[in-house]
Enzyme design. Structure first.
Site, short mmCIF file in Angstrom:
data_model
loop_
_atom_site.label_atom_id
_atom_site.label_comp_id
_atom_site.label_asym_id
_atom_site.label_seq_id
_atom_site.Cartn_x
_atom_site.Cartn_y
_atom_site.Cartn_z
CE LYS A 51 -3.77 1.83 2.62
NZ LYS A 51 -4.56 1.64 3.81
CB SER A 126 -8.13 3.20 3.00
OG SER A 126 -7.26 2.79 3.91
CB SER A 150 -8.49 0.24 5.70
OG SER A 150 -9.21 1.28 5.72
N1 GLN Z 1 -12.91 3.22 6.26
C1 GLN Z 1 -12.67 3.70 7.68
C2 GLN Z 1 -11.95 5.13 7.76
O1 GLN Z 1 -12.41 5.88 6.78
C3 GLN Z 1 -11.18 2.77 8.03
C4 GLN Z 1 -10.06 3.14 7.25
C5 GLN Z 1 -8.95 2.54 7.70
O2 GLN Z 1 -9.09 1.32 8.32
N2 GLN Z 1 -7.58 3.06 7.29
O3 GLN Z 1 -11.61 5.79 8.67
#
Ligand code: GLN
Length: 452
Positions: A51, A126, A150
């Site tokens: 990532k 994400s 994410s």
């Molecule tokens: N979707 C969640 C957020 O927007 C989790 C994001 C993540 O785990 N990095 O914070």
């Protein structure tokens, strides 16, 4: 220069062929990939994508943000060193929501990634680029980061395995911080065994991360062959609202597998879980507003033209950050402001403690907790971008574990009738990744969801 093995070359060709998925934002120089070859190890010959918020020495790391354009990391994240030591080939970097804030990989300076099962749909986020890349065969494995879901949610939307380890299990050194008391790096793979191999590679104490745990890492054999748990729990009342009925059916299939194998299935209660989403957003926005203060145009990446220092900060941040990141920085700053700190931040910390207790109570009586990973299948690109609350709710089932810090894995659970992948979540007690992984391997070996 050492020549690249043919299998790696083929992998790079496939990435180029499938560039329309917009999952891999850059591949590494062939000489860098080749020079990292270390021969034998449990990842020997495997290809990996990482990532775009995990640092690789000499390569850009932008967190899919314009603010970090042009920044190159001067050092490796600990997980990168560990992968290379085990013989893995890191071949490129994947798209994500900007600074890992999002649930769809649409909030990226590179544009949205596309779901390989239906290109009009999101990959989840994400770490959507990582999940979709593994699903599309662009690498054997990938790394993502999971702050509130994410790794697990994109794994679910793309039909692959995705593990969030126990908080403190994997070093965060070299991971660009979003919300430091939640962030964990986790593996994506297409089998329980590969997930376990990557997990044991990256796990373990690191003196460079003060929150890294000294708890011993289980060996690979224990992650694959531990006995089945005695009992599993299902938080039924938490699942009663908003769940796709097809996922209820998937849960029943998993329950009957447990019963057949002599694993007791019990109902459990997570009484404070309904407060998890609001608690999570208060705490993570507060942490993010502080962590992202460093991107000011002075030290990293992009710098906007300016007349004085005030304008330098203002323009760099206004031009560099996207709308979701700005929303969170502003709300986080408000949450931490002196007049509101007790009402929001301090209160949310107390609720976080109650949610943690829900899990420690539940694990008094069961060894694992089973529930869906996301409430629905992958949604359409554009469907939720104008409605932050709808987007936030797609992490309803992953966020409680992030607040508690317990480990959780998405396992592929066949398809919805639409043909899109479904996923279920296996949650374990602190530092019990081996119980999760070996249970999941048994589900995989028994072919519980293979014929869907
Ligand atoms: N979707 C969640 C957020 O927007 C989790 C994001 C993540 O785990 N990095 O914070």
């Amino acid at each position: 220069m050492t020549a690249l093995p043919e299998s790696i070359q083929n992998q790079l060709n496939l990435i180029a062929e499938k560039s329309d998925l917009n999952c891999v934002i850059r591949t590494r120089n062939e000489s860098d990939i080749a020079s990292a070859e270390t021969g034998s190890g449990i990842l020997s010959g495997k290809t990996l994508l990482v990532k775009d918020n995990i640092s690789i020495k000499g390569d850009p790391v932008t967190c899919s943000s314009n603010v970090l354009e042009g920044y190159t990391s001067p050092y490796n994240a600990t997980v990168i060193d560990r992968i290379e030591k085990e013989g893995g080939f890191i071949i490129g970097q994947t798209n994500c929501d900007e600074f890992a804030m999002g649930s769809s990989t649409e909030y990226s300076a590179f544009g949205p990634s596309k779901n390989p099962f239906d290109k009009t749909r999101v990959t989840g986020g994400s770490s959507g680029g990582s999940g979709a890349s593994v699903a599309a065969g662009l690498a054997d494995m990938a790394l993502g980061s999971d702050t509130g879901g994410s790794v697990r949610q994109p794994a679910s939307f793309c039909g692959v395995y995705g593990l969030k380890p126990t908080y403190g299990r994997v070093s965060r050194y070299g991971l660009v911080a979003f919300a430091s008391s939640f962030d964990q790096i986790g593996p994506f793979a297409t089998s329980a065994e590969d997930t376990a191999s990557l997990f044991v590679t990256i796990a373990g104490h690191d003196p460079k991360d003060a929150t890294s745990s000294t708890e011993p890492v289980p060996n690979l054999k224990d992650c694959l062959e531990s006995p089945l748990p005695k009992s599993v729990g299902i938080p039924r009342s938490f699942l009663s609202k908003g769940l796709d009925p097809e996922l209820t059916e998937k849960m029943k299939v998993l329950e009957s597998f447990c019963e057949k194998e002599g694993v007791e299935v019990a109902d459990i209660d997570l009484p404070h879980a309904p407060y998890a989403v609001s608690t999570y957003y208060i705490l993570t926005m507060a942490e993010a507003s502080s962590n992202l203060a460093r991107f000011d145009g002075v030290r990293y990446g992009n710098r906007s033209s300016n007349k004085n220092i005030q304008e330098l900060y203002h323009k760099t941040r206004s031009e560099g950050f996207g709308p979701e990141v700005k929303r969170r920085i502003m709300l986080g700053t408000y949450i931490l402001s002196s007049g509101y700190y007790d009402a929001y931040y301090a209160k949310a910390q107390k609720v976080r403690r109650l949610i943690k207790h829900d899990f420690t109570d539940a694990f008094q009586s069961v060894d694992l907790i089973l529930l869906p990973t996301a409430p629905t299948a992958a949604f359409k690109i554009g469907e939720n971008t104008d409605d932050p609350l709808a987007m936030y709710l797609s992490d309803l089932f992953t966020i409680p574990m992030s607040l508690a810090g317990v480990p959780a894995l998405n396992i592929p659970a066949g398809k919805f009738s639409s043909g899109l992948p479904a996923g279920l979540q296996i949650v374990g007690n602190y530092f019990k990744e081996e119980t999760i992984l070996s249970f999941s391997r048994r589900v995989e070996q028994a072919g519980v969801f293979t014929h869907d």
